[in-house]
Design an enzyme around this catalytic site. Sequence first.
Site, short mmCIF file in Angstrom:
data_model
loop_
_atom_site.label_atom_id
_atom_site.label_comp_id
_atom_site.label_asym_id
_atom_site.label_seq_id
_atom_site.Cartn_x
_atom_site.Cartn_y
_atom_site.Cartn_z
N GLY A 69 0.81 -1.20 0.00
CA GLY A 69 0.00 0.00 0.00
C GLY A 69 0.85 1.26 0.00
O GLY A 69 0.50 2.26 -0.65
N ASN A 115 -7.51 3.65 9.48
CA ASN A 115 -6.97 2.43 10.08
C ASN A 115 -7.09 2.39 11.60
O ASN A 115 -7.16 1.34 12.20
CB ASN A 115 -5.51 2.25 9.68
CG ASN A 115 -4.72 3.54 9.71
OD1 ASN A 115 -5.09 4.54 9.11
ND2 ASN A 115 -3.61 3.52 10.42
N GLY A 121 -2.22 -6.26 -0.08
CA GLY A 121 -2.60 -7.67 0.07
C GLY A 121 -2.60 -8.18 1.50
O GLY A 121 -3.46 -8.97 1.88
N HIS A 122 -1.65 -7.70 2.32
CA HIS A 122 -1.51 -8.33 3.64
C HIS A 122 -2.61 -7.95 4.62
O HIS A 122 -2.70 -8.52 5.71
CB HIS A 122 -0.12 -8.09 4.23
CG HIS A 122 0.13 -6.71 4.75
ND1 HIS A 122 0.03 -6.42 6.09
CD2 HIS A 122 0.50 -5.57 4.14
CE1 HIS A 122 0.33 -5.13 6.27
NE2 HIS A 122 0.62 -4.60 5.10
N CYS A 142 2.41 1.40 12.56
CA CYS A 142 3.54 2.25 12.20
C CYS A 142 3.82 3.27 13.28
O CYS A 142 4.93 3.74 13.43
CB CYS A 142 3.25 2.98 10.89
SG CYS A 142 2.79 1.86 9.60
N1 PLP Z 1 -2.95 2.82 4.29
C1 PLP Z 1 -3.58 2.39 5.40
C2 PLP Z 1 -4.90 3.00 5.76
C3 PLP Z 1 -3.00 1.39 6.18
O1 PLP Z 1 -3.65 0.97 7.27
C4 PLP Z 1 -1.76 0.86 5.80
C5 PLP Z 1 -1.09 -0.15 6.64
O2 PLP Z 1 -1.21 -0.15 7.85
C6 PLP Z 1 -1.15 1.34 4.64
C7 PLP Z 1 -1.77 2.31 3.90
C8 PLP Z 1 0.17 0.83 4.18
O3 PLP Z 1 0.05 -0.44 3.60
P1 PLP Z 1 1.33 -1.40 3.47
O4 PLP Z 1 1.61 -1.91 4.85
O5 PLP Z 1 0.92 -2.45 2.53
O6 PLP Z 1 2.44 -0.56 2.95
#
Ligand code: PLP
Length: 386
Positions: A71, A151, A200-201, A325
Amino acid sequence: MKRIYLDNNATTQILPEILDYVQPLFKDCFGNPSSIHQEGREARILFDEAREHVAEMIHAHEDEIVFTSCGTEGANHALKGVAYAKHTKGNHIITTQIEHPCVLNTCNYLQSHGFDITFLPVDSCGLIEPDDVKKAIKPGTILISVMYANNETGNLLPVEEIGGIAREHGILFHSDMVQALGKIDIHMERLPVDIATFSGHKVYAPKGVGALFVRRGIEMDNLIHGGHQEQGRRAGTENIIGIVAFGKACEIIKNELTVETKRIESLRQRLLDGILKRIDHVRLNGHPTLRLPNTLNLSFEYVEAESLLTALDIHGIAVSSGSACASGSSEPSHVLLSMGLAPEVCQSAIRFSLGRINTEEDIDYVISVIPDIVKRLRALSPLCKP
Ligand code: PLP
């Protein structure tokens, strides 16, 4: 001890049926889908099938899917790709204060390279007013980027209205749909969204694969330069096994979306009711109804979220004290802060995010252990007056 995983917004466990499907492929499907010999053709067939499943899942055309590594890559591609392609038309981008760091920090990077970024605030429920987006538009606005689902709170943002505003003004609209995928039905054919990011994850596929939806006819620069893969939009030999797993995940989830959504939502309600019945001074963060079916963000007043998280972990329960994160830093969540919550309310916030693997027994176990843990932690708190 049985582990109860309630951190599905951070990542998900690969579904057993996906594992069974892809495991033999590590040995049997090693061809490069760009090769025209049999090994290449075999890989291409599986690869095309996966693209079909991902496109079907979001009601898009297959040629609108660009596979990425995650993402974060998708969001970088969308924001930088539009910024660099449109910089002669303008340098203004509108986003919100509650985006994932992959959008916020890409915007910060663009700001440090001369772009003008508006980070719109949210209300106390964590929602954004479409009218605020309209008011923020200037003659040089080239892009609006607003996430579909947050999220941390699970809030659903009004992307349909915002996309309509973007269309009216001829501005491109990107939406981070990483958390929405697999939890609500996404209809790209109906949504006025030009570019959307997926991962995907978060939907029971492995890490290392994502997708970008790019509506037909949209022009943007590439992020990664090299070969001609992905209709010339994303260079690099494809992560076939990851992509096949992502496609399988979409196929499975799409078929069961309505039933699973209802089941997970009722588990979430059971968890909320159980906690509120047994524990005082608990606050729901986020909008009470306009949110994903699986996410519950609660502040347990007078309790440090980190201590609660650790105690729950010892009891076999995995939750999060914010986005994955952001955890690891003791900074309060930028999402909750931007909703105007006091720092101590933010610091006592726990996110429960449910998924397909969770059962009623899991929820009942959590409800049975959490009151004593909270009571014990509150007894240690100098702020708590029983
Ligand atoms: N966008 C949102 C809303 C997310 O929750 C996350 C991951 O926590 C991401 C983007 C980033 O995705 P990725 O972990 O695949 O880089």
